[in-house]
Write an enzyme that holds these catalytic residues in place. Structure first.
Site, PDB file in Angstrom:
ATOM      1  N   ASN A 161       4.607  -2.101   5.200  1.00 54.74           N
ATOM      2  CA  ASN A 161       4.251  -3.032   3.999  1.00 54.74           C
ATOM      3  C   ASN A 161       5.261  -2.856   3.165  1.00 54.74           C
ATOM      4  OD1 ASN A 161       3.217  -0.426   3.483  1.00 54.74           O
ATOM      5  ND2 ASN A 161       1.474  -1.048   2.717  1.00 54.74           N
ATOM      6  N   TYR A 162       6.027  -1.674   2.801  1.00 55.91           N
ATOM      7  CA  TYR A 162       6.845  -1.345   1.983  1.00 55.91           C
ATOM      8  C   TYR A 162       8.105  -0.796   2.778  1.00 55.91           C
ATOM      9  CZ  TYR A 162       3.886  -2.736  -1.681  1.00 55.91           C
ATOM     10  OH  TYR A 162       3.204  -3.286  -2.770  1.00 55.91           O
ATOM     11  N   LYS A 184      12.322   7.153  11.145  1.00 50.83           N
ATOM     12  CA  LYS A 184      11.467   6.376  11.968  1.00 50.83           C
ATOM     13  C   LYS A 184      10.977   5.318  11.098  1.00 50.83           C
ATOM     14  CE  LYS A 184       8.434   4.768  15.002  1.00 50.83           C
ATOM     15  NZ  LYS A 184       8.324   3.383  14.335  1.00 50.83           N
ATOM     16  N   THR A 187       8.005  -0.430  13.172  1.00 55.55           N
ATOM     17  CA  THR A 187       8.747  -1.323  14.197  1.00 55.55           C
ATOM     18  C   THR A 187       8.969  -2.761  13.365  1.00 55.55           C
ATOM     19  OG1 THR A 187       8.250  -0.276  16.363  1.00 55.55           O
ATOM     20  CG2 THR A 187       8.747  -2.747  16.239  1.00 55.55           C
ATOM     21  N   ASP A 222       4.840  10.527  19.661  1.00 58.81           N
ATOM     22  CA  ASP A 222       4.590  12.082  20.138  1.00 58.81           C
ATOM     23  C   ASP A 222       5.741  12.847  20.423  1.00 58.81           C
ATOM     24  OD1 ASP A 222       1.714  11.095  19.722  1.00 58.81           O
ATOM     25  OD2 ASP A 222       1.200  11.433  21.925  1.00 58.81           O
ATOM     26  N   GLU A 257       0.365  10.059   3.750  1.00 64.05           N
ATOM     27  CA  GLU A 257      -0.113   9.152   2.613  1.00 64.05           C
ATOM     28  C   GLU A 257      -0.719   8.055   3.620  1.00 64.05           C
ATOM     29  OE1 GLU A 257       3.468   8.575  -0.811  1.00 64.05           O
ATOM     30  OE2 GLU A 257       2.963   7.021   0.850  1.00 64.05           O
ATOM     31  N   ARG A 290      -1.703  -3.649   1.008  1.00 67.30           N
ATOM     32  CA  ARG A 290      -1.538  -2.424   0.341  1.00 67.30           C
ATOM     33  C   ARG A 290      -2.447  -1.598   0.389  1.00 67.30           C
ATOM     34  NH1 ARG A 290      -2.335  -4.246  -4.439  1.00 67.30           N
ATOM     35  NH2 ARG A 290      -1.470  -2.431  -5.498  1.00 67.30           N
ATOM     36  N   CYS A 291      -1.967  -0.191   0.466  1.00 68.52           N
ATOM     37  CA  CYS A 291      -2.969   1.018   0.513  1.00 68.52           C
ATOM     38  C   CYS A 291      -3.801   0.969  -0.753  1.00 68.52           C
ATOM     39  CB  CYS A 291      -2.114   2.192   0.915  1.00 68.52           C
ATOM     40  SG  CYS A 291      -0.944   2.516  -0.502  1.00 68.52           S
ATOM     41  N   THR A 292      -3.056   0.719  -1.729  1.00 69.95           N
ATOM     42  CA  THR A 292      -3.894   0.774  -3.071  1.00 69.95           C
ATOM     43  C   THR A 292      -4.292  -0.384  -3.459  1.00 69.95           C
ATOM     44  OG1 THR A 292      -1.898   0.530  -4.343  1.00 69.95           O
ATOM     45  CG2 THR A 292      -2.366   2.575  -4.050  1.00 69.95           C
ATOM     46  N   ARG A 444       0.158   1.956  -7.069  1.00 70.78           N
ATOM     47  CA  ARG A 444       1.218   3.160  -6.933  1.00 70.78           C
ATOM     48  C   ARG A 444       2.092   2.937  -8.114  1.00 70.78           C
ATOM     49  NH1 ARG A 444       3.367   5.979  -2.002  1.00 70.78           N
ATOM     50  NH2 ARG A 444       5.246   6.697  -2.686  1.00 70.78           N
TER      51      ARG A 444
HETATM   52  P1  NAP Z   1       0.554   2.503  11.460  1.00 73.56           P
HETATM   53  O1  NAP Z   1       0.358   1.561  12.358  1.00 73.56           O
HETATM   54  O2  NAP Z   1       0.080   3.705  11.340  1.00 73.56           O
HETATM   55  O3  NAP Z   1       2.160   2.801  11.378  1.00 73.56           O
HETATM   56  C1  NAP Z   1       2.779   3.848  10.526  1.00 73.56           C
HETATM   57  C2  NAP Z   1       3.929   4.141  11.260  1.00 73.56           C
HETATM   58  O4  NAP Z   1       3.802   5.117  12.323  1.00 73.56           O
HETATM   59  C3  NAP Z   1       4.998   3.306  11.996  1.00 73.56           C
HETATM   60  O5  NAP Z   1       6.381   3.641  11.396  1.00 73.56           O
HETATM   61  C4  NAP Z   1       4.560   3.409  13.293  1.00 73.56           C
HETATM   62  O6  NAP Z   1       5.556   2.991  14.197  1.00 73.56           O
HETATM   63  C5  NAP Z   1       4.507   5.033  13.350  1.00 73.56           C
HETATM   64  N1  NAP Z   1       3.535   5.281  14.584  1.00 73.56           N
HETATM   65  C6  NAP Z   1       2.614   4.686  15.180  1.00 73.56           C
HETATM   66  N2  NAP Z   1       2.090   5.359  16.264  1.00 73.56           N
HETATM   67  C7  NAP Z   1       2.560   6.579  16.185  1.00 73.56           C
HETATM   68  C8  NAP Z   1       2.399   7.892  16.972  1.00 73.56           C
HETATM   69  N3  NAP Z   1       1.840   7.884  17.894  1.00 73.56           N
HETATM   70  N4  NAP Z   1       3.452   8.945  16.316  1.00 73.56           N
HETATM   71  C9  NAP Z   1       4.449   8.812  15.457  1.00 73.56           C
HETATM   72  N5  NAP Z   1       4.536   7.717  14.749  1.00 73.56           N
HETATM   73  C10 NAP Z   1       3.689   6.390  14.981  1.00 73.56           C
HETATM   74  O7  NAP Z   1       0.245   1.886   9.661  1.00 73.56           O
HETATM   75  P2  NAP Z   1       0.976   0.237   9.267  1.00 73.56           P
HETATM   76  O8  NAP Z   1       0.191  -0.701  10.035  1.00 73.56           O
HETATM   77  O9  NAP Z   1       2.570   0.439   9.219  1.00 73.56           O
HETATM   78  O10 NAP Z   1       0.464   0.402   7.833  1.00 73.56           O
HETATM   79  C11 NAP Z   1      -0.841   0.082   7.506  1.00 73.56           C
HETATM   80  C12 NAP Z   1      -1.598   1.491   7.058  1.00 73.56           C
HETATM   81  O11 NAP Z   1      -0.682   2.143   6.074  1.00 73.56           O
HETATM   82  C13 NAP Z   1      -2.675   0.948   5.828  1.00 73.56           C
HETATM   83  O12 NAP Z   1      -3.958   1.954   6.632  1.00 73.56           O
HETATM   84  C14 NAP Z   1      -2.453   1.456   4.878  1.00 73.56           C
HETATM   85  O13 NAP Z   1      -3.526   2.006   3.851  1.00 73.56           O
HETATM   86  C15 NAP Z   1      -1.563   2.638   4.717  1.00 73.56           C
HETATM   87  N6  NAP Z   1      -0.517   2.901   3.876  1.00 73.56           N
HETATM   88  C16 NAP Z   1      -0.786   3.842   2.947  1.00 73.56           C
HETATM   89  C17 NAP Z   1       0.144   4.139   2.027  1.00 73.56           C
HETATM   90  C18 NAP Z   1      -0.092   5.286   1.101  1.00 73.56           C
HETATM   91  O14 NAP Z   1       0.691   5.479   0.297  1.00 73.56           O
HETATM   92  N7  NAP Z   1      -1.396   6.141   1.016  1.00 73.56           N
HETATM   93  C19 NAP Z   1       1.409   3.234   1.767  1.00 73.56           C
HETATM   94  C20 NAP Z   1       1.336   2.054   2.442  1.00 73.56           C
HETATM   95  C21 NAP Z   1       0.451   1.909   3.715  1.00 73.56           C
HETATM   96  P3  NAP Z   1       5.508   1.483  14.927  1.00 73.56           P
HETATM   97  O15 NAP Z   1       5.465   0.584  13.785  1.00 73.56           O
HETATM   98  O16 NAP Z   1       6.528   1.526  15.963  1.00 73.56           O
HETATM   99  O17 NAP Z   1       4.194   1.443  15.745  1.00 73.56           O
END
Ligand code: NAP
Length: 481
Positions: A161-162, A184, A187, A222, A257, A290-292, A444
């Site tokens: 998302n960012y 990393k 994707t 992994d 996060e 957005r997470c927030t 944030r």
């Molecule tokens: P995501 O699906 O968990 O992916 C995040 C990252 O992890 C991507 O780079 C993804 O790669 C990678 N990943 C996936 N499986 C993995 C594994 N087994 N081992 C290592 N890395 C792995 O999250 P997203 O859809 O990108 O983002 C949405 C989530 O992020 C929401 O839940 C949101 O609340 C949270 N978020 C939190 C914050 C915060 O600051 N608290 C800020 C922004 C977003 P691939 O893309 O290649 O799968």
């Protein structure tokens, strides 16, 4: 070819060389707007990922031995190069993750500022000196020099998302403190992340100090997370992914996060125009991805009807469409995410929630949905929607709101709307979240404020100063004079 027409075929970075995966395999990236191919990045093999980690490890000692101001100057140059690429990177964020072009460009500019601030703040890290005789029985001649040293190789994993800001907020503090980085990107967001690193290479990145790994997280994740030469992990993404990483990466520091379910608590004496405006902005910007984002409203019954009316009016004025049309509500990142959000809405409606606003849904483009009279038995009361849906729950008073929030499995942020600051402080004291916003939406930043989540929302603290701290550990040298 104009920037708009450009299709990107990107390579990964190893020792400052741009490379294709030997297998020739790629991951295709599609636009959330129309599912058209935006470009591709290499699907790296485990051997290639291994080479990226090894090379970052080989050069780490040398990088850490450079003077701090040398590392700081690299970051300043990076910020400059990044700013020069605002149009190009803004366009790739816009196409790849479906943000409007103006918010995509703002992300790049904000990131340049974040890097500059990190370059300054990183110069002010220091250790301490402790006299032994403060402890009974220890001699005055025993003294400890406590130095701050880098962990080694930092694995930085960013979300979609960012894709630029939440990558640089990990990479810049890692580099300024003498760590090397394996980056990393998500994707969906990888092209923008790669372009951001191109700016770093232009700025004079030494070989191997940052290498990129690309490919599906589920395939290479992994392997890289458990690689013995990774010394620290900093991750932003979903709670499930983050917890899995924390379990696998045993015995190294992990900063997470994660997701959120941020409430907006609206009390009887709140300014309802302000509350509605902040809630709608907080809930629906970037379609709630957005997470927030504000993910549930707890409105006291005395004001709930009036507040809901005001929210309805604002939401009905939002433009729904493609990010290319500069719409307020744009298509969600993919169909799977949209289907999940739809299932939460259906569940709530089946269980009796009132639909305040709705509209047509077309594939992954969902019209904003406001649901009133949401009750505790509905999934949307608890699960993170990460989409354009706002559930309103009615509470008798602040005690009921506090009780509801205490049972939230997330703990990122909360907003309280009231004119009574004393009351706001009392409620804030009782909420188990990282940050409480008074009379403002959950969000944030500014980027130098501490940023953290508790419970399922994270581990460790981010924000420029705290992120720098997280990249360092103590090393103690005892002098026996
Ligand atoms: P995501 O699906 O968990 O992916 C995040 C990252 O992890 C991507 O780079 C993804 O790669 C990678 N990943 C996936 N499986 C993995 C594994 N087994 N081992 C290592 N890395 C792995 O999250 P997203 O859809 O990108 O983002 C949405 C989530 O992020 C929401 O839940 C949101 O609340 C949270 N978020 C939190 C914050 C915060 O600051 N608290 C800020 C922004 C977003 P691939 O893309 O290649 O799968």
């Amino acid at each position: 070819m104009s920037l708009e027409q450009q299709r990107y075929t990107h390579q990964y970075l190893l020792n400052n060389e741009w490379k294709d995966s030997e297998s020739g395999d790629v991951v295709e990236i599609k636009s959330p707007d129309d599912n058209a191919s935006v470009g591709s990045v290499p699907a790296m093999s485990q051997n290639e990922v291994d080479a990226a980690v090894e090379s970052a490890s080989d050069v780490q000692e040398n990088w850490a031995s450079k003077d701090g101001h040398v590392r700081s100057e690299l970051l300043h140059r990076w910020a400059e190069e990044l700013e020069k690429m605002t149009d190009e990177i803004g366009m790739s964020i816009h196409k790849e993750v479906g943000k409007t072009l103006s918010s995509a460009k703002s992300e790049v500019k904000r990131t340049a500022e974040l890097i500059r601030h990190t370059a300054e703040e990183g110069l002010r890290t220091h250790g301490s000196f402790i006299q032994g005789d403060a402890f009974p029985g220890a001699s005055r001649s025993t003294k400890a020099m406590v130095q701050k040293v880098p962990h080694g190789v930092v694995l930085a994993i960013a979300p979609f998302n960012y894709p630029v800001n939440l990558a640089a907020s990990k990479i810049a503090p890692a580099l300024i403190t003498g760590n090397t980085v394996v980056f990393k990107p998500a994707t969906q967001g990888a092209i923008s992340g790669i372009l951001m690193v191109e700016a770093l290479v232009k700025a004079g990145l030494p070989k191997g100090v940052l290498n990129i790994v690309t490919g599906r997280g589920s395939v290479i994740g992994d392997f890289v997370v458990t690689h013995p030469k990774i010394d620290m992990i900093t991750f932003t993404g979903g709670t499930g992914t983050g917890k899995n990483i924390a379990k696998k990466a045993s015995m190294i520091p992990v900063v997470l996060e994660l997701g959120g379910k941020d409430p907006a608590i609206v009390l009887e004496d709140a300014d309802l125009d302000l509350s509605a405006k902040e809630i709608v902005g907080g809930a629906f910007s970037y379609s709630g991805q957005r997470c927030t984002a504000i993910k549930r409203v707890m409105a006291t019954t005395a004001v709930a009807d009036e507040l809901t009316e005001k929210i309805k009016e604002l939401v009905n004025n939002m433009k729904v469409g493609k990010s290319t049309e500069g719409a307020d509500i744009i298509p969600m990142i993919d169909q799977k995410s949209a289907d999940y959000v739809t299932s939460l809405v259906e569940d709530a409606v089946n269980k009796g929630a009132t639909v305040v606003t709705s509209g047509e849904h077309q594939d992954n483009l969902l019209s904003p949905v406001v649901l009133d009279h949401v009750t505790e038995d509905m999934r949307v009361a608890w699960e993170e929607q990460f989409g354009p849906v706002l559930p309103i729950m009615r509470v008798e008073n602040e005690l009921e709101a506090i009780d509801l929030e205490k049972r939230n499995e997330y703990g990122l942020q909360a907003s309280i709307f009231t004119k009574n600051l004393e009351n706001a402080f009392t409620i804030a004291d009782r909420l188990n979240v990282g940050t409480v916003q008074v009379n403002g939406k959950t969000s944030r930043g500014p980027d130098h404020f501490p940023f953290l989540g508790v419970k399922n929302s994270g581990q460790g603290v981010q924000g420029i100063g705290r992120s720098i701290d997280s990249m360092l550990r103590d090393k103690v040298l005892v002098l026996n004079l």
